[in-house]
Design a protein around this motif. Structure first.
Motif, PDB file in Angstrom:
ATOM      1  N   THR A 127      -5.447   2.748   0.532  1.00  0.00           N
ATOM      2  CA  THR A 127      -5.810   1.391   0.137  1.00  0.00           C
ATOM      3  C   THR A 127      -7.111   1.341  -0.661  1.00  0.00           C
ATOM      4  O   THR A 127      -7.371   0.357  -1.337  1.00  0.00           O
ATOM      5  CB  THR A 127      -5.990   0.502   1.378  1.00  0.00           C
ATOM      6  N   GLY A 131      -6.220   5.067   7.727  1.00  0.00           N
ATOM      7  CA  GLY A 131      -6.467   4.677   6.357  1.00  0.00           C
ATOM      8  C   GLY A 131      -7.074   5.845   5.603  1.00  0.00           C
ATOM      9  O   GLY A 131      -7.307   6.917   6.162  1.00  0.00           O
ATOM     10  N   ILE A 139      -0.144  -3.303  12.366  1.00  0.00           N
ATOM     11  CA  ILE A 139       1.042  -3.806  11.641  1.00  0.00           C
ATOM     12  C   ILE A 139       1.853  -2.645  11.084  1.00  0.00           C
ATOM     13  O   ILE A 139       3.092  -2.625  11.194  1.00  0.00           O
ATOM     14  CB  ILE A 139       0.622  -4.777  10.500  1.00  0.00           C
ATOM     15  N   ILE A 140       1.196  -1.665  10.486  1.00  0.00           N
ATOM     16  CA  ILE A 140       1.909  -0.489   9.954  1.00  0.00           C
ATOM     17  C   ILE A 140       2.591   0.249  11.092  1.00  0.00           C
ATOM     18  O   ILE A 140       3.765   0.621  11.002  1.00  0.00           O
ATOM     19  CB  ILE A 140       0.947   0.435   9.186  1.00  0.00           C
ATOM     20  N   LEU A 170      -9.323  -0.073   6.507  1.00  0.00           N
ATOM     21  CA  LEU A 170      -8.302  -0.923   7.122  1.00  0.00           C
ATOM     22  C   LEU A 170      -8.835  -1.510   8.417  1.00  0.00           C
ATOM     23  O   LEU A 170      -9.564  -0.855   9.153  1.00  0.00           O
ATOM     24  CB  LEU A 170      -7.045  -0.107   7.442  1.00  0.00           C
ATOM     25  N   THR A 171      -8.451  -2.734   8.697  1.00  0.00           N
ATOM     26  CA  THR A 171      -8.799  -3.333   9.988  1.00  0.00           C
ATOM     27  C   THR A 171      -7.825  -2.813  11.040  1.00  0.00           C
ATOM     28  O   THR A 171      -6.743  -2.288  10.707  1.00  0.00           O
ATOM     29  CB  THR A 171      -8.694  -4.872   9.928  1.00  0.00           C
ATOM     30  N   PHE A 220      -6.037  -4.618  12.930  1.00  0.00           N
ATOM     31  CA  PHE A 220      -4.838  -5.429  12.782  1.00  0.00           C
ATOM     32  C   PHE A 220      -3.904  -4.832  11.720  1.00  0.00           C
ATOM     33  O   PHE A 220      -2.685  -4.735  11.936  1.00  0.00           O
ATOM     34  CB  PHE A 220      -5.220  -6.868  12.409  1.00  0.00           C
ATOM     35  N   GLU A 221      -4.436  -4.425  10.585  1.00  0.00           N
ATOM     36  CA  GLU A 221      -3.621  -3.836   9.520  1.00  0.00           C
ATOM     37  C   GLU A 221      -2.987  -2.520   9.966  1.00  0.00           C
ATOM     38  O   GLU A 221      -1.816  -2.251   9.674  1.00  0.00           O
ATOM     39  CB  GLU A 221      -4.472  -3.619   8.269  1.00  0.00           C
ATOM     40  N   THR A 278       0.839  -1.189   0.000  1.00  0.00           N
ATOM     41  CA  THR A 278       0.000   0.000   0.000  1.00  0.00           C
ATOM     42  C   THR A 278       0.878   1.245   0.000  1.00  0.00           C
ATOM     43  O   THR A 278       2.018   1.215   0.459  1.00  0.00           O
ATOM     44  CB  THR A 278      -0.953   0.008   1.220  1.00  0.00           C
TER      45      THR A 278
END
Length: 124
Positions: free
Chosen positions: A68, A106, A79-80, A72-73, A75-76, A37
């Motif tokens: 994206t 996001g 992670i970032i 975004l979740t 979790f996503e 992304t």
């Protein structure tokens, strides 16, 4: 007094350089297919509860927006955030330049996460 003013302008210049460098690297990683992304960083107000002795007096947040095209979740987003926070040099540089808050969002929706940067500095 003049030394303080000169230091303020030098910090502004370094903050701008950091943003440009981050955005350029993120753009190149996306174009090359390394990153899934496109990310873009900018300065934000930050969280006043995260302030530290080096915090910028006006804009102390480092906000990354992930493009994206979909929501975004959590979790996503995490992670970032963890990817950024695992880079010790980047975290130290952000703190030294007056940032106290890392924000990840996001491009769809209004949900995001934020972290207090000083909690992720690796000190002896």
């Amino acid at each position: 007094m003049w030394n303080r003013i000169a230091e303020w302008f030098r910090d502004r210049s370094e903050r701008t350089q950091l943003l440009r460098s981050f955005n350029s690297a993120a753009r190149e990683a996306f174009v090359a297919g390394i990153a899934p992304t496109l990310l873009r960083a900018k300065v934000s107000k930050g969280c006043s509860g995260y302030r530290h002795q080096f915090s910028d007096w006006l804009k102390s947040g480092f906000r990354i927006q992930a493009f994206t095209g979909c929501r975004l979740t959590k979790f996503e987003i995490v992670i970032i955030g963890e990817t950024v926070l695992n880079d010790d040099v980047l975290v130290r540089r952000l703190v030294v330049l007056g940032f106290d808050t890392l924000e990840i969002h996001g491009d769809v929706g209004d949900y995001g996460c934020r972290w207090q940067l000083k909690d992720y500095m690796q000190l002896n």
